[in-house]
Design a protein around this motif. Structure first.
Motif, PDB file in Angstrom:
ATOM      1  N   VAL A 225       3.226  19.087  24.485  1.00  0.00           N
ATOM      2  CA  VAL A 225       4.156  18.906  23.371  1.00  0.00           C
ATOM      3  C   VAL A 225       5.075  17.718  23.627  1.00  0.00           C
ATOM      4  O   VAL A 225       5.345  16.916  22.728  1.00  0.00           O
ATOM      5  CB  VAL A 225       4.977  20.195  23.144  1.00  0.00           C
ATOM      6  N   THR A 252      -1.318  20.727  19.878  1.00  0.00           N
ATOM      7  CA  THR A 252       0.135  20.586  19.866  1.00  0.00           C
ATOM      8  C   THR A 252       0.760  21.513  18.834  1.00  0.00           C
ATOM      9  O   THR A 252       1.767  22.175  19.108  1.00  0.00           O
ATOM     10  CB  THR A 252       0.527  19.127  19.568  1.00  0.00           C
ATOM     11  N   ALA A 253       0.165  21.556  17.654  1.00  0.00           N
ATOM     12  CA  ALA A 253       0.685  22.439  16.607  1.00  0.00           C
ATOM     13  C   ALA A 253       0.647  23.892  17.052  1.00  0.00           C
ATOM     14  O   ALA A 253       1.608  24.648  16.850  1.00  0.00           O
ATOM     15  CB  ALA A 253      -0.129  22.252  15.325  1.00  0.00           C
ATOM     16  N   SER A 254      -0.457  24.289  17.682  1.00  0.00           N
ATOM     17  CA  SER A 254      -0.577  25.662  18.185  1.00  0.00           C
ATOM     18  C   SER A 254       0.469  25.942  19.258  1.00  0.00           C
ATOM     19  O   SER A 254       1.103  27.007  19.263  1.00  0.00           O
ATOM     20  CB  SER A 254      -1.979  25.880  18.749  1.00  0.00           C
ATOM     21  N   LEU A 256       3.355  24.499  19.622  1.00  0.00           N
ATOM     22  CA  LEU A 256       4.670  24.581  18.984  1.00  0.00           C
ATOM     23  C   LEU A 256       4.905  25.973  18.399  1.00  0.00           C
ATOM     24  O   LEU A 256       5.980  26.564  18.568  1.00  0.00           O
ATOM     25  CB  LEU A 256       4.781  23.520  17.881  1.00  0.00           C
ATOM     26  N   ILE A 257       3.896  26.488  17.718  1.00  0.00           N
ATOM     27  CA  ILE A 257       4.034  27.820  17.112  1.00  0.00           C
ATOM     28  C   ILE A 257       4.196  28.887  18.195  1.00  0.00           C
ATOM     29  O   ILE A 257       5.034  29.788  18.085  1.00  0.00           O
ATOM     30  CB  ILE A 257       2.825  28.119  16.205  1.00  0.00           C
ATOM     31  N   HIS A 262       8.062  27.326  14.837  1.00  0.00           N
ATOM     32  CA  HIS A 262       7.099  27.566  13.768  1.00  0.00           C
ATOM     33  C   HIS A 262       7.100  26.476  12.703  1.00  0.00           C
ATOM     34  O   HIS A 262       6.031  26.036  12.248  1.00  0.00           O
ATOM     35  CB  HIS A 262       7.378  28.927  13.115  1.00  0.00           C
ATOM     36  N   GLU A 264       7.943  23.302  12.853  1.00  0.00           N
ATOM     37  CA  GLU A 264       7.341  22.062  13.332  1.00  0.00           C
ATOM     38  C   GLU A 264       5.830  22.203  13.474  1.00  0.00           C
ATOM     39  O   GLU A 264       5.067  21.286  13.137  1.00  0.00           O
ATOM     40  CB  GLU A 264       7.947  21.665  14.681  1.00  0.00           C
ATOM     41  N   GLY A 265       5.382  23.352  13.983  1.00  0.00           N
ATOM     42  CA  GLY A 265       3.955  23.588  14.132  1.00  0.00           C
ATOM     43  C   GLY A 265       3.235  23.629  12.800  1.00  0.00           C
ATOM     44  O   GLY A 265       2.174  23.011  12.625  1.00  0.00           O
ATOM     45  N   ASP A 266       3.820  24.342  11.826  1.00  0.00           N
ATOM     46  CA  ASP A 266       3.215  24.422  10.493  1.00  0.00           C
ATOM     47  C   ASP A 266       3.166  23.045   9.828  1.00  0.00           C
ATOM     48  O   ASP A 266       2.178  22.681   9.180  1.00  0.00           O
ATOM     49  CB  ASP A 266       4.003  25.393   9.612  1.00  0.00           C
ATOM     50  N   TYR A 269       0.343  21.051  11.410  1.00  0.00           N
ATOM     51  CA  TYR A 269      -0.947  21.530  10.887  1.00  0.00           C
ATOM     52  C   TYR A 269      -1.177  20.984   9.474  1.00  0.00           C
ATOM     53  O   TYR A 269      -2.285  20.551   9.130  1.00  0.00           O
ATOM     54  CB  TYR A 269      -0.971  23.056  10.854  1.00  0.00           C
ATOM     55  N   ARG A 292      -5.240  26.974  12.387  1.00  0.00           N
ATOM     56  CA  ARG A 292      -3.882  27.265  11.927  1.00  0.00           C
ATOM     57  C   ARG A 292      -3.702  28.762  11.680  1.00  0.00           C
ATOM     58  O   ARG A 292      -2.681  29.355  12.067  1.00  0.00           O
ATOM     59  CB  ARG A 292      -3.605  26.476  10.649  1.00  0.00           C
TER      60      ARG A 292
END
Length: 338
Positions: A225, A252-254, A256-257, A262, A264-266, A269, A292
């Motif tokens: 991240v 990275t998105a995963s 973050l979540i 959440h 930032e991750g969403d 994605y 996602r």
């Protein structure tokens, strides 16, 4: 009984994160952990002492369960006592030797004579002889497996901090240009650091992505991240091509979540889905959507779309890894619906 001495290795940077957060009962920014790890060589006790110092001097402040940097953070330097010791060791250094050590300090705690010589425009053998003489007489540097290293971190940091900012920037740029010419033999993190500190974010980004991909393969999620963020993956618009770097972006998105970030991750994605949609690759867009949805469910959140939507995805993706993930999404949704 005779006692046996054991030399224990320090923690790596990824392990330093949970150690400090658990010990200090606070979340800590990546750049703080990186600096503390760098200064203490991963020694846990020294790391705790340094964190205490940073908080006591106002460089860090506690806010709602987190230790955050303040304006003082950018001005945080080596303590005066250690600075005086380093200055005393550098008394009567020749101007040429001081200049060599300044280039070395910009390169980092570990450096090589070839890079120093290139930046200074001097013959490599002359530089190596001078570095060898300094290692023998001044206790400022010492031979390393590949090149040299500073005898201690304060020496390198004092040399770095004593330089004029404009000189530091240009030395970072000169080192980056030389190291880039050397190609694959140079670590991506080293090149990324020099391009970043010379103000060339776009030139740093490809190397930051390489480091992020390496962290992904080792499942070092915090490091992933950190480097992905520095590469501009989280920005809108992103600094790099999300379609080209989709594997790093998805991981990275995963991550973050999973760490509770959440929104930032969403958002990441969403931007990855948009990027692959523009490439008119429906199958790839479907795979991203499954990743996602899986990340949402792992973290106790319901993804968009009903079972029929994911049944269609599972059918289209077939016997692929993402097809199996889509079927797992269906199973988890069925459990949520009772």
């Amino acid at each position: 009984a005779d006692a046996e001495r054991l030399d224990l290795e320090g923690l790596d940077e990824e392990a330093m994160f949970p150690f400090l957060e658990d010990s200090l009962h606070a979340s800590i920014p990546g750049r703080v952990v990186s600096r503390v790890h760098r200064r203490t060589d991963g020694n846990p006790l020294h790391a705790l002492e340094l964190m205490s110092h940073l908080e006591a001097t106002g460089a860090l402040a506690r806010r709602e369960g987190a230790l955050e940097t303040t304006k003082q953070w950018e001005r945080e330097t080596v303590p005066a006592r250690l600075r005086d010791i380093v200055h005393a060791r550098m008394v009567r250094l020749e101007d040429t030797d001081r200049a060599l050590l300044e280039v070395a300090a910009v390169d980092g705690p570990v450096f090589d004579g070839r890079a120093v010589a290139a930046v200074q425009g001097m013959p490599v053998l002359e530089v190596l002889r001078r570095l060898q003489a300094l290692s023998r007489s001044r206790a400022l540097i010492e031979p390393a497996r590949h090149g040299y290293r500073f005898a201690n971190r304060p020496t390198q940091e004092v040399l770095y901090e004593d330089m004029a900012p404009e000189l530091r920037v240009e030395l970072h740029r000169a080192l980056a240009e030389h190291l880039e010419e050397r190609g694959d033999e140079v670590e991506a993190a080293r090149l990324a650091r020099h391009w970043e500190r010379s103000g060339e974010r776009k030139r740093a980004a490809p190397y930051l992505i390489q480091v992020a991909a390496s962290a992904q393969s080792r499942q070092e999620w915090r490091r992933l991240v950190d480097f992905a963020s520095r590469a501009g993956l989280l920005e809108d618009p992103p600094l790099v091509d999300l379609h080209e770097h989709r594997a790093v972006a998805i991981s990275t998105a995963s991550a973050l979540i999973q760490s509770g970030r959440h929104e930032e991750g969403d958002a990441l994605y969403e931007r990855v889905e948009q990027a692959v949609s523009k490439a008119a690759d429906e199958s790839l867009a479907e795979r991203v959507a499954v990743h996602r949805a899986t990340a949402c469910l792992v973290n106790g959140r319901r993804p968009e779309g009903d079972e029929a939507r994911w049944e269609a995805a599972a059918q289209r993706l077939g016997e692929t890894m993402e097809g199996a993930s889509a079927r797992a999404v269906i199973g988890r949704l069925a459990k949520l619906d009772g």
